[in-house]
Scaffold this active site. Structure first.
Site, PDB file in Angstrom:
ATOM      1  CB  SER A  51      86.057 -55.945 100.102  1.00 38.27           C
ATOM      2  OG  SER A  51      87.041 -56.880  99.695  1.00 38.27           O
ATOM      3  CG  ASN A  72      87.409 -62.840  89.281  1.00 42.44           C
ATOM      4  OD1 ASN A  72      87.676 -62.046  90.188  1.00 42.44           O
ATOM      5  ND2 ASN A  72      87.566 -62.542  87.993  1.00 42.44           N
ATOM      6  CB  THR A 110      37.266 -60.130 105.629  1.00 42.47           C
ATOM      7  OG1 THR A 110      35.918 -59.723 105.864  1.00 42.47           O
ATOM      8  CG2 THR A 110      37.377 -61.650 105.640  1.00 42.47           C
ATOM      9  CG  HIS A 111      37.134 -55.910 104.050  1.00 43.58           C
ATOM     10  ND1 HIS A 111      37.551 -55.494 102.809  1.00 43.58           N
ATOM     11  CD2 HIS A 111      36.367 -57.014 103.834  1.00 43.58           C
ATOM     12  CE1 HIS A 111      37.048 -56.289 101.880  1.00 43.58           C
ATOM     13  NE2 HIS A 111      36.332 -57.232 102.473  1.00 43.58           N
ATOM     14  CB  SER A 170      56.356 -43.899 127.417  1.00 44.03           C
ATOM     15  OG  SER A 170      56.426 -42.488 127.372  1.00 44.03           O
ATOM     16  CG  ASN A 219      55.002 -48.187 124.161  1.00 44.49           C
ATOM     17  OD1 ASN A 219      53.788 -48.041 124.282  1.00 44.49           O
ATOM     18  ND2 ASN A 219      55.857 -47.211 124.402  1.00 44.49           N
ATOM     19  CD  GLU A 278      55.677 -49.963 118.240  1.00 43.99           C
ATOM     20  OE1 GLU A 278      55.727 -48.795 117.839  1.00 43.99           O
ATOM     21  OE2 GLU A 278      55.580 -50.254 119.446  1.00 43.99           O
ATOM     22  CE1 TYR A 301      83.898 -60.316  91.135  1.00 47.12           C
ATOM     23  CE2 TYR A 301      85.611 -58.995  90.092  1.00 47.12           C
ATOM     24  CZ  TYR A 301      84.835 -59.299  91.196  1.00 47.12           C
ATOM     25  OH  TYR A 301      84.985 -58.578  92.352  1.00 47.12           O
ATOM     26  CD  GLN A 322      85.309 -55.060  96.947  1.00 53.29           C
ATOM     27  OE1 GLN A 322      86.175 -55.731  96.413  1.00 53.29           O
ATOM     28  NE2 GLN A 322      85.541 -53.852  97.411  1.00 53.29           N
ATOM     29  CE  LYS A 381      82.154 -60.813  98.816  1.00 49.28           C
ATOM     30  NZ  LYS A 381      81.959 -60.041  97.569  1.00 49.28           N
TER      31      LYS A 381
HETATM   32  N1  ARG Z   1      86.727 -58.455  96.884  1.00 50.47           N
HETATM   33  C1  ARG Z   1      86.355 -58.987  95.606  1.00 50.47           C
HETATM   34  C2  ARG Z   1      84.838 -59.280  95.571  1.00 50.47           C
HETATM   35  O1  ARG Z   1      84.245 -59.271  96.588  1.00 50.47           O
HETATM   36  C3  ARG Z   1      87.097 -60.252  95.359  1.00 50.47           C
HETATM   37  C4  ARG Z   1      87.328 -60.540  93.925  1.00 50.47           C
HETATM   38  C5  ARG Z   1      88.280 -59.550  93.366  1.00 50.47           C
HETATM   39  N2  ARG Z   1      88.590 -59.857  92.006  1.00 50.47           N
HETATM   40  C6  ARG Z   1      89.251 -59.008  91.211  1.00 50.47           C
HETATM   41  N3  ARG Z   1      89.474 -59.382  90.006  1.00 50.47           N
HETATM   42  N4  ARG Z   1      89.651 -57.836  91.622  1.00 50.47           N
HETATM   43  O2  ARG Z   1      84.254 -59.500  94.556  1.00 50.47           O
END
Ligand code: ARG
Length: 487
Positions: A50, A137, A182-183, A304, A312, A317, A344, A349, A352
């Site tokens: 990650s 965690n 309205t409408h 354009s 535009n 938009e 957990y 993960q 994010k």
């Molecule tokens: N990259 C993990 C997350 O975003 C961090 C926690 C990882 N914990 C684990 N027990 N592998 O949640």
């Protein structure tokens, strides 16, 4: 499937990493490697990492670690010197990252292990003690809460800037008359500032929603460890105070697992985007050749490639389009969470990227909107003439009759017939003669023309919350006042 085809199915990152490692370096030692006898499969490494997106949490991760190590020293689990070394080491790492001079390692999976491993490289033994009484965690849950607290404050500040620009625009348009719809059909005349203030009301509620979500964001999971807490006598009040949280979390299982605070914030952000999108829709219509209510500054429009005459309203938009991804991110977070058992799970993960994308998209949309708003010029006479069309004062005529003791339903009927006649004559109501008007209601007098004018119509709506310019002027002042108090 031959080898070539299989490779083309791998994400770019995977075969890039595979090649890179075999040529350049041996696998880094995993902080959790003790239990394992085989090296991690390279596809697994690329799939589970990650760091490519959570490196964004480095400041919060370091902030949390410094607070944790200070607390460990206070309770005597590490020495003051070790805590000092940890803090200095982490500050050095933060400076390297700030300067873009830090090599991230995919083998070290995430932001937490990248920083911890580097710390130990730099300061040695003391670095290995930092993770005492803590797990990734509770660490990641703490990081993301610190991050979101700041993101919410930034978004509130961006909304405030947009509101300020909207109020500045409103102050100049209190006496500007436009058709209210309205409408999407002409309904009744209104003050243009009253319309702009309706947008401002939406943003005020958006700020309230964010501030409310912030209360539940600002709770500290640190100390929950993996799921059950720790056998060390942590001083959670101390870390809580150092990190500026309102209170430590009450339940370790809940604290490491739930991401409802992200879902709430993503929901508040979706409502912001929905509001911006509604504004966009009106701005696009108003800028069109058919309405011509507004001109948007050249700096905020695009052309354009084929039609030389085009200008535009692309900002509006694109923001309308971007609302789709923010609403989609909310959906992703809800579905991500909905089937997870306590506590957990690695699923989390996946929280994010959607939440980072939400924060970025909302912030950029608010920023560009705030910049574009002052460039808008209103075509006041076109707006005024549009309100003259469409029999916008018909309700005023009905209310006039009611004041002459005609029951409202009868008045509605009389005015309906009058409008039908006026359409046939191709005249606005105010151009019918008194004689013509009286043929529908003999009680009508000369003073009727006051209520048939646009000016008379809006002035008459002078109760609190109405569109009369006196009230709208007060409403602009009150909105400025609230904005001041909000920040
Ligand atoms: N990259 C993990 C997350 O975003 C961090 C926690 C990882 N914990 C684990 N027990 N592998 O949640």
């Amino acid at each position: 499937m031959n080898r070539y085809n299989l490779r083309s199915f791998l994400p770019f990152k995977a075969h890039y990493l595979a090649r890179f490692r075999s040529v350049n370096k041996p696998a880094a030692k995993k902080p959790w490697g003790g239990r394992f006898t085989e090296p991690t499969n390279e596809l697994v490494e690329a799939f589970t990492e990650s760091i490519s997106f959570d490196s964004r949490l480095y400041k919060q991760d370091i902030q949390g670690s410094i607070a944790h190590s200070k607390m460990l020293a206070k309770i005597g689990v590490i020495s003051d010197d070790e805590a000092q070394a940890i803090e200095q080491g982490l500050i050095g790492i933060r400076e390297k990252i700030d300067a873009g001079d830090f090599a991230w390692s995919t083998e070290l999976e995430d932001i937490h292990m990248n920083i911890e491993a580097r710390l130990t490289d730099i300061i040695g033994e003391a670095g290995k003690k930092l993770h005492t009484g803590r797990s990734r965690n509770d660490q990641v849950a703490t990081d993301i809460r610190l991050y979101m607290r700041e993101a919410v404050d930034d978004i509130v500040a961006l909304i405030a800037q947009l509101q300020k620009n909207l109020l500045d625009l409103s102050s100049n348009e209190i006496d500007t008359i436009m058709p209210g719809f309205t409408h999407l059909q002409v309904a009744q005349p209104i003050s243009l500032a009253h319309h702009l203030l309706a947008w401002n009301e939406m943003f005020e509620r958006d700020v309230e929603r964010l501030q409310d979500a912030r209360k539940r964001i600002n709770v500290m999971p640190l100390g929950s460890a993996a799921l059950a807490g720790t056998s060390f006598p942590l001083d959670r009040d101390m870390t809580c105070e150092l990190l500026g949280f309102d209170r430590p979390s009450r339940n370790s299982l809940d604290a490491v697992s739930d991401r409802d605070f992200l879902i709430e914030t993503a929901s508040a952000c979706s409502v912001i985007m929905m509001h911006l999108s509604r504004m966009c829709e009106e701005i696009i219509l108003w800028a069109s050749e058919s309405y011509k209510f507004i001109d948007i500054g050249d700096a905020f429009c695009t052309g354009s490639s084929i039609m030389p005459q085009k200008k535009n309203p692309d900002i509006a938009e694109i923001v309308r389009g971007k609302s789709a991804r923010v609403i989609g991110n909310l959906q992703a977070l809800l579905v991500l969470m909905k089937s997870q058992p306590l506590a957990y799970n690695r699923d989390n993960q996946e929280d994010k990227e959607p939440i980072f994308d939400t924060v970025d998209t909302v912030a950029r949309s608010l920023q560009i909107f705030a910049a574009m708003i002052p460039s808008i010029r209103f075509n006041r006479s076109i707006m005024h003439d549009a309100a003259l069309k469409g029999y916008a004062t018909a309700t005023d005529l009905a209310e006039y009759l009611v004041r002459l003791q005609v029951p409202f339903r009868d008045a509605h009927e009389i005015v309906g017939s009058t409008v039908h006649y006026a359409i046939e004559q191709k005249k606005p109501l105010s151009e019918l003669s008194l004689e013509e008007l009286r043929s529908f209601g003999s009680m009508i007098n000369e003073d009727v023309y006051e209520v048939l004018s646009l000016d008379g119509s809006i002035k008459a709506r002078s109760h609190f919350g109405g569109t009369a310019p006196v009230r709208v002027k007060e409403a602009v002042q009150a909105a400025y006042q609230r904005l001041e108090e909000q920040s």
